[in-house]
Enzyme design. Structure first.
Site, short mmCIF file in Angstrom:
data_model
loop_
_atom_site.label_atom_id
_atom_site.label_comp_id
_atom_site.label_asym_id
_atom_site.label_seq_id
_atom_site.Cartn_x
_atom_site.Cartn_y
_atom_site.Cartn_z
CD1 TRP A 41 -0.60 -1.61 2.99
CD2 TRP A 41 0.68 0.22 3.29
NE1 TRP A 41 0.02 -2.03 3.98
CE2 TRP A 41 0.72 -0.88 4.36
CE3 TRP A 41 1.30 1.12 3.45
CZ2 TRP A 41 1.85 -0.68 5.38
CZ3 TRP A 41 2.04 1.48 4.72
CH2 TRP A 41 2.33 0.65 5.50
CG ASN A 42 5.04 1.01 -0.01
OD1 ASN A 42 4.55 0.35 -0.87
ND2 ASN A 42 6.39 1.11 0.28
CB VAL B 32 10.01 -11.11 5.20
CG1 VAL B 32 10.59 -12.58 5.43
CG2 VAL B 32 10.84 -9.94 4.79
CD GLU C 36 11.65 -5.75 -5.95
OE1 GLU C 36 12.43 -5.81 -5.03
OE2 GLU C 36 12.05 -6.19 -6.96
CB CYS D 85 10.62 -1.77 0.89
SG CYS D 85 10.81 -0.95 -0.76
CD GLU E 211 9.13 -5.06 -9.13
OE1 GLU E 211 9.17 -4.14 -8.00
OE2 GLU E 211 7.85 -5.31 -9.42
P1 NDP Z 1 1.52 -7.37 3.13
O1 NDP Z 1 2.56 -8.40 3.14
O2 NDP Z 1 0.70 -7.49 4.21
O3 NDP Z 1 0.71 -7.40 1.73
C1 NDP Z 1 1.23 -7.43 0.46
C2 NDP Z 1 0.30 -7.88 -0.43
O4 NDP Z 1 -0.03 -9.04 -0.51
C3 NDP Z 1 -1.23 -7.25 -0.30
O5 NDP Z 1 -1.81 -6.98 -1.32
C4 NDP Z 1 -1.91 -8.14 0.67
O6 NDP Z 1 -3.30 -8.26 0.52
C5 NDP Z 1 -1.40 -9.53 -0.22
N1 NDP Z 1 -1.24 -10.81 0.43
C6 NDP Z 1 -1.32 -10.91 1.77
N2 NDP Z 1 -1.40 -12.33 2.17
C7 NDP Z 1 -1.24 -13.09 1.10
C8 NDP Z 1 -1.32 -14.35 0.37
N3 NDP Z 1 -1.10 -15.38 1.30
N4 NDP Z 1 -1.25 -14.64 -0.91
C9 NDP Z 1 -1.10 -13.66 -1.65
N5 NDP Z 1 -1.31 -12.48 -1.22
C10 NDP Z 1 -1.42 -11.92 0.04
O7 NDP Z 1 2.44 -5.90 2.97
P2 NDP Z 1 1.99 -4.50 3.19
O8 NDP Z 1 0.83 -4.33 2.22
O9 NDP Z 1 1.69 -4.64 4.64
O10 NDP Z 1 3.02 -3.73 2.80
C11 NDP Z 1 4.34 -3.34 3.69
C12 NDP Z 1 5.42 -4.43 3.36
O11 NDP Z 1 5.73 -4.23 2.11
C13 NDP Z 1 6.63 -3.92 4.09
O12 NDP Z 1 7.32 -5.18 4.72
C14 NDP Z 1 7.59 -3.55 3.12
O13 NDP Z 1 8.79 -3.59 3.40
C15 NDP Z 1 7.18 -4.12 1.78
N6 NDP Z 1 7.35 -3.57 0.69
C16 NDP Z 1 8.53 -3.92 -0.16
C17 NDP Z 1 8.86 -3.28 -1.41
C18 NDP Z 1 10.01 -3.68 -2.08
O14 NDP Z 1 10.17 -3.46 -3.36
N7 NDP Z 1 10.61 -4.53 -1.61
C19 NDP Z 1 8.25 -1.79 -1.79
C20 NDP Z 1 7.07 -1.67 -0.72
C21 NDP Z 1 6.72 -2.31 0.24
P3 NDP Z 1 -4.17 -7.38 1.82
O15 NDP Z 1 -3.06 -6.41 2.22
O16 NDP Z 1 -5.05 -6.39 0.90
O17 NDP Z 1 -4.68 -8.29 2.48
#
Ligand code: NDP
Length: 483
Positions: free
Chosen positions: A151-152, A229, A249, A283, A457
Site C-alpha cells: 500500500w505504500n 517477508v 520485493e 521498504c 524489477e
Molecule cells: P503485506 O505483505 O501485508 O501485503 C502485501 C500484499 O500481499 C497485499 O496486497 C496483501 O493483501 C497480499 N497478501 C497477503 N497475504 C497474501 C497471501 N497469502 N497470498 C497472496 N497475497 C497475499 O504487505 P503490506 O501491504 O503491509 O506492505 C508493507 C510491506 O511491503 C513491508 O514489509 C515493506 O517492506 C514491503 N514493501 C517492499 C517493497 C520492495 O520493493 N521490496 C516496496 C514496498 C513495500 P491485503 O493487504 O489486501 O490483504
C-alpha cells in the site's frame, strides 16, 4: 464519495462489479473519511480475470514489440498529462502529502512505462555457432502474470509490474492492497485509453485470500509480489508448488553508514529522506543509521534541528511535508515500536508520540544510543522512526550492518571513494547508494538479497523475470545415427 471508482474491478477492458463479494471501504488516513466503497473479488470474478488475461495474451505476444511499446508510450503520456488528478487520488488513498505524490508516484510509474516501451523492441536472442550446425535463442513471454501490491506506492508498484509484463508480451492480473485499491483502477482505464487491447491488464480487489487464489491458479506462469517477508514466504512457497517464475520485493531493515569524513549536512538530509519520506513507509529505508562516534554529537544536533522543522498536516496542502500513516492499525504498530524502544533504553532525541488527535499521524521520531539487540534495530517498523547506532571501525560496522536476515538496501556516506566502494562490496544488500539514499530510477535494477527478496524489477534485469529463453538447435547436415 470523493474517490468512488465506477466499479471495484476492471476486467477484459470493462468495469466489473459483483456485490456478492464482501464489501470494504477505502479511507482517507488523514481524517478517517470514507472515500470509496468496494467489493472483494468472488471466485467468479477471479476466474473471469484470469480467463480474460489468458485469452488476450496470445495475440498480444504475436504483435511486433515496437507496436506494444507504442501503447505503453501513449499511456505514459496520459499519466503525465493527468499527474495532478492521479496524485490527488493517491494522496486520498494513502495519506501521503501531495508534495510527494506530485513528483514521486504517478510520475515514476510513467517512467517505467516509457522505459519498457523503448526496451521492448531492442530485445533479441543469441546465435550460437556450433561448427557445422548452429543454435539460436528466442525470448518468449511467460504468459499470464500476477502482480500483488503493497500500500505504500500503489500506482508505482502497479506500473513497475505492468510495464515489463506488457512490454515483453505478457498479460497481467493485478491485485492492489485492500488499503489502497484505487489508483490501479485509474491505471487500467488509462492503459485502455492508450489502446491496450482488452484483457491484458486486469485489476481485481481483495485481501490475502484473493492473492492466494491467484498465486495457486495453474493458468498463472509468474507471480510478482511487493509485500512483507512473512507474506513473501507464503507466496513463494505456493508459487514454488506450481514451479512458477517469481519476483519477490519484500521488507528490509537497511543500514545507512555515516563515516567520520562524510559531508554531515548531506548525510543528515539522506537519513531524513531515508526514514521520514512517505512517513517512513518505504521498504528500502535506512532505518539503522550507523554514525561514527567522532561525528555522532554533531550529526544528532543537526538531525534534531532539521527534524523539528518538518511540517506535518493536511496532505492536500502543498506546504505539508509529512502526512499520516496509512491506517489506524499501522499507527498503533508504530507507536508500539516507539514504546518498545523507550522500554529497552534507547534515548529519545525527538518525536516519540502520536501527532494531533485526528488521523493516523506519528511525529517523526529519532532514537539515539540504540544497540543491535534492541527490537527497534532488528524489526521492520514501517513508520517514521529512525534508530541511530554508534560505531568505531569499518570492519565492525560492516559486520553489524550485515547481521540481519534482511538484505534489501544499504547506504554509505564518506568522502573517501576507495572506502565507499570497498564497504559497498562487503554489504549484503541488493541495492546500495554511495553519498545518496533511496533513489530508485527505473534504469537501475531494484531488489533484495537474503530474506528481502528474489529477482529484480526495473533495468535490463527485469527481462529475466518476465520472459523465458527458448533454445533452438538447427541441424544443417546429415543425422549421424549409430543404429
Ligand atoms: P503485506 O505483505 O501485508 O501485503 C502485501 C500484499 O500481499 C497485499 O496486497 C496483501 O493483501 C497480499 N497478501 C497477503 N497475504 C497474501 C497471501 N497469502 N497470498 C497472496 N497475497 C497475499 O504487505 P503490506 O501491504 O503491509 O506492505 C508493507 C510491506 O511491503 C513491508 O514489509 C515493506 O517492506 C514491503 N514493501 C517492499 C517493497 C520492495 O520493493 N521490496 C516496496 C514496498 C513495500 P491485503 O493487504 O489486501 O490483504
Amino acid at each position: 464519495m470523493r474517490a468512488q471508482p465506477k466499479a471495484s474491478h476492471f476486467i477484459g477492458g470493462e468495469w466489473v462489479e459483483d456485490r456478492e463479494g464482501a464489501a470494504f471501504e477505502s479511507l482517507y488516513p488523514a481524517t478517517g473519511e470514507v472515500i470509496a466503497h468496494l467489493h472483494e473479488a468472488t471466485p467468479t470474478v477471479i476466474d473471469r480475470a484470469l480467463e480474460a488475461a489468458r485469452e488476450a495474451q496470445e495475440d498480444w505476444a504475436a504483435r511486433p514489440p515496437i507496436e506494444r511499446g507504442r501503447v505503453l508510450h501513449r499511456a505514459a503520456e496520459i499519466i503525465r498529462a493527468r499527474n495532478r488528478e492521479l496524485s490527488e487520488l493517491e494522496t486520498l488513498d494513502t495519506g501521503k502529502p501531495l508534495q510527494e505524490t506530485l513528483v514521486a508516484d504517478a510520475a515514476s510509474g510513467a517512467d517505467a512505462l516509457e522505459y519498457f516501451a523503448g526496451f521492448a523492441p531492442t530485445v533479441t536472442g543469441q546465435t550460437i555457432p556450433l561448427g557445422r550446425d548452429m543454435a539460436y535463442t528466442l525470448r518468449e513471454p511467460l504468459g499470464v502474470c500476477v502482480g500483488i501490491g503493497a500500500w505504500n506506492y500503489p500506482i508505482q508498484i502497479a506500473c513497475w509490474k505492468a510495464a515489463p509484463a506488457l512490454a515483453f508480451g505478457n498479460a497481467l492480473v493485478f491485485k492492489p492492497s485492500e488499503m489502497t485499491p484505487l489508483s490501479a483502477l485509474a491505471l487500467a482505464e488509462i492503459l485502455t485509453e492508450a489502446g491496450l487491447p482488452a484483457g491484458l491488464f486486469n485489476v481485481i480487489q481483495g485481501g490475502g485470500a484473493c492473492g492466494a487464489a491467484l498465486v495457486s491458479d495453474p493458468r498463472v506462469a509468474k507471480v510478482s509480489l511487493t509485500g512483507s517477508v512473512p507474506t513473501g514466504r507464503r507466496v513463494y512457497a505456493t508459487a514454488g508448488e506450481g514451479i512458477k517464475t517469481v519476483t519477490m520485493e519484500l521488507g528490509g531493515k537497511s543500514p545507512l553508514i555515516v563515516f567520520e569524513d562524510a559531508d554531515l549536512d548531506h548525510a543528515v538530509g539522506a537519513a531524513m529522506l531515508g526514514n521520514f519520506y512517505s512517513s517512513g513507509q518505504i521498504c528500502t529505508n535506512g532505518t539503522r543509521v550507523f554514525v561514527h562516534r567522532a561525528v555522532k554529537a554533531a550529526f544528532l544536533e543537526k538531525l534534531a534541528a532539521r527534524t523539528g522543522k518538518i511540517v506535518l498536516g493536511d496532505p492536500l496542502d502543498a506546504a505539508t511535508q509529512m502526512g499520516p500513516l496509512v491506517s489506524d492499525a499501522q499507527m498503533a504498530k508504530v507507536l508500539g515500536y516507539i514504546a518498545q524502544g523507550r522500554k529497552e533504553g534507547a534515548r529519545l532525541v525527538c518525536g516519540g508520540a502520536r501527532w494531533g488527535d485526528t488521523g493516523c499521524f506519528v511525529a517523526p521520531t529519532v532514537f539515539a544510543d540504540v544497540s543491535d539487540d534492541m527490537v527497534i534495530a532488528r524489526e521492520e517498523i514501517f513508520g517514521p522512526v529512525m534508530a541511530v547506532l554508534d560505531f568505531e571501525s569499518e570492519d565492525e560496522v560492516v559486520t553489524r550492518a550485515n547481521a540481519t536476515e534482511f538484505g534489501l538496501a544499504a547506504g554509505v556516506f564518506t568522502r573517501d571513494l576507495t572506502r565507499a566502494h570497498r564497504v559497498v562490496a562487503a554489504l549484503e544488500a541488493g541495492t546500495c547508494w554511495i553519498n545518496a539514499y533511496n533513489l530508485t530510477p527505473v534504469e537501475m535494477p531494484f531488489g533484495g538479497v537474503k530474506a528481502s527478496g528474489v529477482g529484480r524489477e526495473n533495468g535490463h534485469a527485469a527481462l529475466e523475470y518476465y520472459t523465458r529463453v527458448k533454445s533452438v538447435y538447427l541441424g544443417l547436415g546429415d543425422v549421424d545415427a549409430p543404429y
